[in-house]
Scaffold this motif. Structure first.
Motif, PDB file in Angstrom:
ATOM      1  N   PRO A  75       0.800  -1.227   0.000  1.00 58.21           N
ATOM      2  CA  PRO A  75       0.000   0.000   0.000  1.00 58.21           C
ATOM      3  C   PRO A  75       0.832   1.277   0.000  1.00 58.21           C
ATOM      4  O   PRO A  75       0.395   2.308  -0.496  1.00 58.21           O
ATOM      5  N   ALA A  76       2.039   1.229   0.533  1.00 56.74           N
ATOM      6  CA  ALA A  76       2.873   2.436   0.601  1.00 56.74           C
ATOM      7  C   ALA A  76       3.598   2.725  -0.703  1.00 56.74           C
ATOM      8  O   ALA A  76       4.162   3.809  -0.866  1.00 56.74           O
ATOM      9  N   ALA A  77       3.574   1.798  -1.657  1.00 54.42           N
ATOM     10  CA  ALA A  77       4.364   1.968  -2.874  1.00 54.42           C
ATOM     11  C   ALA A  77       3.937   3.181  -3.682  1.00 54.42           C
ATOM     12  O   ALA A  77       4.777   3.992  -4.091  1.00 54.42           O
ATOM     13  N   VAL A  78       2.651   3.331  -3.942  1.00 52.93           N
ATOM     14  CA  VAL A  78       2.179   4.433  -4.797  1.00 52.93           C
ATOM     15  C   VAL A  78       2.491   5.799  -4.176  1.00 52.93           C
ATOM     16  O   VAL A  78       3.051   6.666  -4.850  1.00 52.93           O
ATOM     17  N   PRO A  79       2.183   6.038  -2.883  1.00 56.22           N
ATOM     18  CA  PRO A  79       2.538   7.352  -2.318  1.00 56.22           C
ATOM     19  C   PRO A  79       4.050   7.616  -2.302  1.00 56.22           C
ATOM     20  O   PRO A  79       4.479   8.751  -2.508  1.00 56.22           O
ATOM     21  N   LEU A  80       4.845   6.580  -2.088  1.00 54.63           N
ATOM     22  CA  LEU A  80       6.299   6.773  -2.080  1.00 54.63           C
ATOM     23  C   LEU A  80       6.820   7.103  -3.483  1.00 54.63           C
ATOM     24  O   LEU A  80       7.709   7.944  -3.638  1.00 54.63           O
ATOM     25  N   ILE A  81       6.260   6.455  -4.500  1.00 55.08           N
ATOM     26  CA  ILE A  81       6.661   6.762  -5.877  1.00 55.08           C
ATOM     27  C   ILE A  81       6.281   8.200  -6.211  1.00 55.08           C
ATOM     28  O   ILE A  81       7.057   8.934  -6.828  1.00 55.08           O
ATOM     29  N   GLU A  82       5.076   8.625  -5.809  1.00 59.07           N
ATOM     30  CA  GLU A  82       4.648  10.013  -6.043  1.00 59.07           C
ATOM     31  C   GLU A  82       5.563  10.995  -5.313  1.00 59.07           C
ATOM     32  O   GLU A  82       5.892  12.059  -5.839  1.00 59.07           O
ATOM     33  N   ARG A 107      17.081   9.118  -0.868  1.00 61.76           N
ATOM     34  CA  ARG A 107      17.679   7.806  -0.591  1.00 61.76           C
ATOM     35  C   ARG A 107      16.854   7.024   0.421  1.00 61.76           C
ATOM     36  O   ARG A 107      16.704   5.808   0.305  1.00 61.76           O
ATOM     37  N   GLY A 108      16.282   7.721   1.418  1.00 54.15           N
ATOM     38  CA  GLY A 108      15.423   7.054   2.404  1.00 54.15           C
ATOM     39  C   GLY A 108      14.156   6.492   1.779  1.00 54.15           C
ATOM     40  O   GLY A 108      13.721   5.381   2.105  1.00 54.15           O
ATOM     41  N   VAL A 109      13.561   7.247   0.865  1.00 54.80           N
ATOM     42  CA  VAL A 109      12.344   6.786   0.187  1.00 54.80           C
ATOM     43  C   VAL A 109      12.666   5.587  -0.699  1.00 54.80           C
ATOM     44  O   VAL A 109      11.920   4.606  -0.725  1.00 54.80           O
TER      45      VAL A 109
END
Length: 193
Positions: A75-82, A107-109
């Motif tokens: 679930p966190a993938a899309v917001p992190l990519i954005e 780098r953290g993301v």
């Protein structure tokens, strides 16, 4: 008395069938749906075969699922990519002192994405339509780099072997040389007569 009262209600025309001439008999909706599905499947296979032939993929190569089921992707993938996209847009805007801070956040993301199984796609080499989306082209005067990646505009992302987003790239294309302005081309045609 109107035409409709004499002949009955007006019916819409029967849609043509690609494999036979139109007839007065109406096919059932299920038959029409089945024929359309078969035709679409055949068109998909034909186009896929042409792409494989153009890009050197053997016909038996399996195509990976482009859009995974929504519950399977972290679930966190899309917001992190954005967030990574927004950080890339800020790279040139902040003062020089903020550069290392943004780099550290980036780098953290990326580390958080990697921990959830998402990896960035920043390929070089030939353009693969299954993994790359060409957003612009660049002339290749040498003729040696045609259909190869010139630069990455936005990285793509994979989750396991599933493409979440294709890599957006600039592709080299064959150089065709300068084209004469339209007025000169017209003048040249008149002179040739």
């Amino acid at each position: 008395m109107t035409h409709e009262q004499r002949t009955g209600p007006v019916r819409p025309p029967t849609p043509p069938h690609p494999d036979r001439p139109p007839t007065a008999a109406h096919d059932s909706l299920a038959e029409l749906s089945a024929r359309c599905a078969a035709w679409l499947g055949a068109e998909r296979d034909r186009i896929e075969g042409e792409l494989r032939a153009a890009y050197g993929k053997p016909p038996g190569t399996a195509v990976k699922e482009q859009h995974p089921a929504p519950d399977s992707v972290p679930p966190a993938a899309v917001p992190l990519i954005e967030l990574l996209d927004r950080l890339a847009g800020l790279a040139g805007d902040p003062p020089a002192a903020d550069g290392p801070v943004l780099d550290r956040v980036r780098r953290g993301v990326v580390a958080a994405l990697t921990a959830s199984g998402v990896t960035p796609v920043e390929d070089t080499g030939p353009v693969d339509p299954a993994r790359h989306h060409v957003v612009a082209t660049r002339d290749d005067p040498s003729g040696l780099l045609s259909d190869r990646i010139a630069e990455t505009v936005r990285p793509g992302y994979l989750w396991r072997d599933v493409l979440l987003r294709p890599q957006e790239v600039v592709s080299y294309v064959p150089y065709v040389g300068p084209r004469p302005p339209r007025a000169e081309a017209e003048r040249g045609r008149r002179d040739a007569r």
